[in-house]
Structures are given as structure tokens and as C-alpha cells.
Design a protein around this motif. Structure first.
Motif, PDB file in Angstrom:
ATOM      1  N   VAL A 149       0.845  -1.200   0.000  1.00 43.94           N
ATOM      2  CA  VAL A 149       0.000   0.000   0.000  1.00 43.94           C
ATOM      3  C   VAL A 149       0.877   1.245   0.000  1.00 43.94           C
ATOM      4  O   VAL A 149       0.649   2.182  -0.772  1.00 43.94           O
ATOM      5  CB  VAL A 149      -0.972   0.001   1.203  1.00 43.94           C
ATOM      6  CG1 VAL A 149      -1.586   1.376   1.427  1.00 43.94           C
ATOM      7  CG2 VAL A 149      -2.055  -1.050   1.004  1.00 43.94           C
ATOM      8  N   ALA A 150       1.900   1.280   0.841  1.00 45.15           N
ATOM      9  CA  ALA A 150       2.801   2.439   0.895  1.00 45.15           C
ATOM     10  C   ALA A 150       3.470   2.676  -0.451  1.00 45.15           C
ATOM     11  O   ALA A 150       3.502   3.802  -0.958  1.00 45.15           O
ATOM     12  CB  ALA A 150       3.858   2.243   1.982  1.00 45.15           C
ATOM     13  N   VAL A 151       3.979   1.622  -1.072  1.00 46.38           N
ATOM     14  CA  VAL A 151       4.641   1.735  -2.372  1.00 46.38           C
ATOM     15  C   VAL A 151       3.670   2.266  -3.425  1.00 46.38           C
ATOM     16  O   VAL A 151       3.996   3.180  -4.189  1.00 46.38           O
ATOM     17  CB  VAL A 151       5.216   0.363  -2.804  1.00 46.38           C
ATOM     18  CG1 VAL A 151       5.655   0.382  -4.258  1.00 46.38           C
ATOM     19  CG2 VAL A 151       6.366  -0.024  -1.899  1.00 46.38           C
ATOM     20  N   CYS A 152       2.466   1.716  -3.466  1.00 47.91           N
ATOM     21  CA  CYS A 152       1.466   2.135  -4.452  1.00 47.91           C
ATOM     22  C   CYS A 152       1.066   3.593  -4.286  1.00 47.91           C
ATOM     23  O   CYS A 152       1.002   4.346  -5.259  1.00 47.91           O
ATOM     24  CB  CYS A 152       0.228   1.253  -4.367  1.00 47.91           C
ATOM     25  SG  CYS A 152       0.480  -0.435  -4.932  1.00 47.91           S
ATOM     26  N   VAL A 153       0.792   3.991  -3.072  1.00 49.89           N
ATOM     27  CA  VAL A 153       0.368   5.369  -2.811  1.00 49.89           C
ATOM     28  C   VAL A 153       1.461   6.357  -3.219  1.00 49.89           C
ATOM     29  O   VAL A 153       1.191   7.386  -3.834  1.00 49.89           O
ATOM     30  CB  VAL A 153      -0.046   5.538  -1.328  1.00 49.89           C
ATOM     31  CG1 VAL A 153      -0.208   6.995  -0.961  1.00 49.89           C
ATOM     32  CG2 VAL A 153      -1.332   4.781  -1.061  1.00 49.89           C
ATOM     33  N   ILE A 154       2.698   6.033  -2.897  1.00 46.61           N
ATOM     34  CA  ILE A 154       3.812   6.909  -3.273  1.00 46.61           C
ATOM     35  C   ILE A 154       3.929   7.000  -4.790  1.00 46.61           C
ATOM     36  O   ILE A 154       4.091   8.089  -5.345  1.00 46.61           O
ATOM     37  CB  ILE A 154       5.120   6.438  -2.618  1.00 46.61           C
ATOM     38  CG1 ILE A 154       5.057   6.700  -1.108  1.00 46.61           C
ATOM     39  CG2 ILE A 154       6.328   7.133  -3.234  1.00 46.61           C
ATOM     40  CD1 ILE A 154       6.154   6.032  -0.314  1.00 46.61           C
ATOM     41  N   ARG A 155       3.829   5.854  -5.485  1.00 44.25           N
ATOM     42  CA  ARG A 155       3.907   5.867  -6.956  1.00 44.25           C
ATOM     43  C   ARG A 155       2.777   6.694  -7.553  1.00 44.25           C
ATOM     44  O   ARG A 155       2.990   7.466  -8.486  1.00 44.25           O
ATOM     45  CB  ARG A 155       3.870   4.444  -7.513  1.00 44.25           C
ATOM     46  CG  ARG A 155       5.042   3.590  -7.125  1.00 44.25           C
ATOM     47  CD  ARG A 155       6.338   4.073  -7.687  1.00 44.25           C
ATOM     48  NE  ARG A 155       6.398   3.791  -9.112  1.00 44.25           N
ATOM     49  CZ  ARG A 155       7.375   4.163  -9.894  1.00 44.25           C
ATOM     50  NH1 ARG A 155       8.395   4.821  -9.406  1.00 44.25           N
ATOM     51  NH2 ARG A 155       7.355   3.891 -11.164  1.00 44.25           N
ATOM     52  N   LEU A 156       1.560   6.544  -7.047  1.00 43.06           N
ATOM     53  CA  LEU A 156       0.428   7.310  -7.560  1.00 43.06           C
ATOM     54  C   LEU A 156       0.609   8.803  -7.310  1.00 43.06           C
ATOM     55  O   LEU A 156       0.327   9.631  -8.185  1.00 43.06           O
ATOM     56  CB  LEU A 156      -0.874   6.811  -6.927  1.00 43.06           C
ATOM     57  CG  LEU A 156      -1.347   5.434  -7.386  1.00 43.06           C
ATOM     58  CD1 LEU A 156      -2.490   4.943  -6.506  1.00 43.06           C
ATOM     59  CD2 LEU A 156      -1.746   5.442  -8.855  1.00 43.06           C
ATOM     60  N   ALA A 157       1.073   9.168  -6.120  1.00 43.86           N
ATOM     61  CA  ALA A 157       1.285  10.583  -5.797  1.00 43.86           C
ATOM     62  C   ALA A 157       2.384  11.176  -6.680  1.00 43.86           C
ATOM     63  O   ALA A 157       2.268  12.315  -7.142  1.00 43.86           O
ATOM     64  CB  ALA A 157       1.651  10.744  -4.320  1.00 43.86           C
ATOM     65  N   GLU A 158       3.447  10.423  -6.925  1.00 40.69           N
ATOM     66  CA  GLU A 158       4.516  10.912  -7.791  1.00 40.69           C
ATOM     67  C   GLU A 158       4.019  11.123  -9.206  1.00 40.69           C
ATOM     68  O   GLU A 158       4.354  12.107  -9.853  1.00 40.69           O
ATOM     69  CB  GLU A 158       5.712   9.946  -7.765  1.00 40.69           C
ATOM     70  CG  GLU A 158       6.488  10.010  -6.478  1.00 40.69           C
ATOM     71  CD  GLU A 158       7.613   9.004  -6.390  1.00 40.69           C
ATOM     72  OE1 GLU A 158       7.605   8.012  -7.173  1.00 40.69           O
ATOM     73  OE2 GLU A 158       8.495   9.195  -5.544  1.00 40.69           O
ATOM     74  N   ARG A 159       3.219  10.198  -9.710  1.00 38.74           N
ATOM     75  CA  ARG A 159       2.658  10.363 -11.055  1.00 38.74           C
ATOM     76  C   ARG A 159       1.740  11.589 -11.106  1.00 38.74           C
ATOM     77  O   ARG A 159       1.758  12.335 -12.072  1.00 38.74           O
ATOM     78  CB  ARG A 159       1.857   9.118 -11.447  1.00 38.74           C
ATOM     79  CG  ARG A 159       2.701   8.057 -12.021  1.00 38.74           C
ATOM     80  CD  ARG A 159       1.820   7.038 -12.746  1.00 38.74           C
ATOM     81  NE  ARG A 159       2.481   5.771 -12.626  1.00 38.74           N
ATOM     82  CZ  ARG A 159       2.068   4.762 -11.874  1.00 38.74           C
ATOM     83  NH1 ARG A 159       0.971   4.863 -11.195  1.00 38.74           N
ATOM     84  NH2 ARG A 159       2.754   3.666 -11.809  1.00 38.74           N
ATOM     85  N   ASP A 160       0.940  11.751 -10.059  1.00 39.50           N
ATOM     86  CA  ASP A 160       0.010  12.867 -10.009  1.00 39.50           C
ATOM     87  C   ASP A 160       0.731  14.211 -10.007  1.00 39.50           C
ATOM     88  O   ASP A 160       0.235  15.202 -10.526  1.00 39.50           O
ATOM     89  CB  ASP A 160      -0.864  12.739  -8.746  1.00 39.50           C
ATOM     90  CG  ASP A 160      -2.051  13.687  -8.769  1.00 39.50           C
ATOM     91  OD1 ASP A 160      -2.657  13.864  -9.850  1.00 39.50           O
ATOM     92  OD2 ASP A 160      -2.385  14.227  -7.690  1.00 39.50           O
ATOM     93  N   HIS A 161       1.922  14.246  -9.436  1.00 37.59           N
ATOM     94  CA  HIS A 161       2.704  15.476  -9.365  1.00 37.59           C
ATOM     95  C   HIS A 161       3.782  15.550 -10.423  1.00 37.59           C
ATOM     96  O   HIS A 161       4.647  16.407 -10.372  1.00 37.59           O
ATOM     97  CB  HIS A 161       3.324  15.616  -7.965  1.00 37.59           C
ATOM     98  CG  HIS A 161       2.319  15.965  -6.928  1.00 37.59           C
ATOM     99  ND1 HIS A 161       1.543  15.004  -6.335  1.00 37.59           N
ATOM    100  CD2 HIS A 161       1.936  17.145  -6.407  1.00 37.59           C
ATOM    101  CE1 HIS A 161       0.720  15.595  -5.471  1.00 37.59           C
ATOM    102  NE2 HIS A 161       0.939  16.878  -5.489  1.00 37.59           N
ATOM    103  N   GLY A 162       3.777  14.596 -11.363  1.00 36.95           N
ATOM    104  CA  GLY A 162       4.732  14.617 -12.469  1.00 36.95           C
ATOM    105  C   GLY A 162       6.145  14.272 -12.077  1.00 36.95           C
ATOM    106  O   GLY A 162       7.097  14.670 -12.747  1.00 36.95           O
ATOM    107  N   ASN A 163       6.327  13.511 -10.984  1.00 36.75           N
ATOM    108  CA  ASN A 163       7.663  13.134 -10.513  1.00 36.75           C
ATOM    109  C   ASN A 163       8.041  11.722 -10.930  1.00 36.75           C
ATOM    110  O   ASN A 163       8.950  11.148 -10.379  1.00 36.75           O
ATOM    111  CB  ASN A 163       7.737  13.206  -8.979  1.00 36.75           C
ATOM    112  CG  ASN A 163       7.543  14.606  -8.478  1.00 36.75           C
ATOM    113  OD1 ASN A 163       7.700  15.558  -9.212  1.00 36.75           O
ATOM    114  ND2 ASN A 163       7.171  14.721  -7.221  1.00 36.75           N
ATOM    115  N   ASP A 164       7.351  11.149 -11.872  1.00 46.51           N
ATOM    116  CA  ASP A 164       7.601   9.743 -12.231  1.00 46.51           C
ATOM    117  C   ASP A 164       8.865   9.599 -13.037  1.00 46.51           C
ATOM    118  O   ASP A 164       9.135  10.203 -13.983  1.00 46.51           O
ATOM    119  CB  ASP A 164       6.404   9.207 -13.017  1.00 46.51           C
ATOM    120  CG  ASP A 164       6.449   7.712 -13.192  1.00 46.51           C
ATOM    121  OD1 ASP A 164       7.066   7.054 -12.332  1.00 46.51           O
ATOM    122  OD2 ASP A 164       5.880   7.220 -14.171  1.00 46.51           O
TER     123      ASP A 164
END
Length: 164
Positions: A149-164
């Protein structure tokens, strides 16, 4: 129990050990290269797959799925109509919903069920650069699920903020 997770490990083909607070190798993250969608497996020290994390395909909103034994266990997506920007919902297949909120990009957030803390994610516990801890608070909580869950949430937040 606290688990040390490195920030920059999650990429195609990346493999990395997650250690517990005593420095023991507890989970192996196996990043799967050459897949159509982003995929990671979380394995125990014997190599048995505990959970698989995948980016959900064909979704109106960005989402990730966690699978166990080739069956969907949970879907994670940003909560709609939330006053908090960093608020995510984890929908388990049995209908249970977990709430994730806090400063996701700062690695300071919690996972709760019905107002009860299950896990707290923080960078403060370890002095290692580019790392954070997943502190699974309840003994009966599913540690591989909380890490996923922690990994997924961080990945989603990074994508949402363009940090992917």
C-alpha cells in the motif's frame, strides 16, 4: 515492526531487499522488466511471492492493484471529492476500505481502518538517504500488504505530481 524501504528502487528490473528494524532481510522486491505495465513482486526470503503490485490498465483514474496468489487483493486510487489532496482509498476485495492520508511525497502518512491506525510511514526513523520506514503498528496487520500500500500510494502521488 518497522521495515526499511529505499525510495529509488522501484523501477523496471530493479531488485532490492527490504530490511526489518534489526537489519534482517525480510522481503525481496523483484521489479519485472519488459512488461506492458509496471509490475513488482514482494517475496519472502525463500523466494515465495507474497504480493504482486501492478499498475491498473484501462482505468479512468490512475490506480494500482495488489494481487495475492494471482487474485486481486486490493485496488488503490486517489480519493474523490477529498478536501485533502493527499488522501487515497484502498478497496479490499472483501469490501473493506482503508484510508491513507498525510504528506505522501514527504513520506509522512498513515494507513487506517475505521479510524484505527494500522501502519505509519515516515522518513524520520532512519537516517539513510532516500529511504523511509513502514511501521506496522498492529501485530495482526498484514505487513506485506501495508508495504505494498505504501509503495502504491507513493507511486500514484509521484505520477500525479509529475515526478515519475
Amino acid at each position: 515492526m518497522k521495515y526499511l524501504v529505499r525510495d529509488k528502487i522501484f523501477g523496471f528490473g530493479d531488485d532490492y531487499w527490504i530490511e526489518d528494524e534489526h537489519g534482517r532481510q525480510t522481503f525481496l522486491v523483484d521489479g519485472k522488466a519488459l512488461r506492458l505495465r509496471e509490475t513488482f513482486e514482494l517475496k519472502d526470503p525463500a523466494g515465495r511471492v507474497l504480493v504482486t503490485i501492478r499498475k491498473k490498465m484501462l482505468s479512468l483514474r490512475d490506480a494500482m492493484e495488489i494481487e495475492r496468489d494471482d487474485e486481486r487483493l486490493a485496488t488503490i486510487r486517489k480519493k474523490r471529492l477529498s478536501l485533502l489532496r493527499n488522501h487515497y482509498r484502498v478497496e479490499l476485495v472483501d469490501g473493506t476500505e482503508l484510508d491513507v492520508s498525510g504528506k505522501i511525497l514527504d513520506r509522512e502518512f498513515s494507513v487506517e481502518y475505521d479510524g484505527e491506525l494500522l501502519a505509519h510511514i515516515s522518513r524520520k526513523w532512519f537516517r539513510i538517504r532516500d529511504a523511509y520506514a513502514v511501521n506496522v503498528v498492529r501485530e495482526d496487520a498484514d505487513a506485506p500488504l501495508m508495504i505494498a500500500v505504501a509503495v502504491c500510494v507513493i507511486r500514484l502521488a509521484e505520477r500525479d505530481h509529475g515526478n515519475d
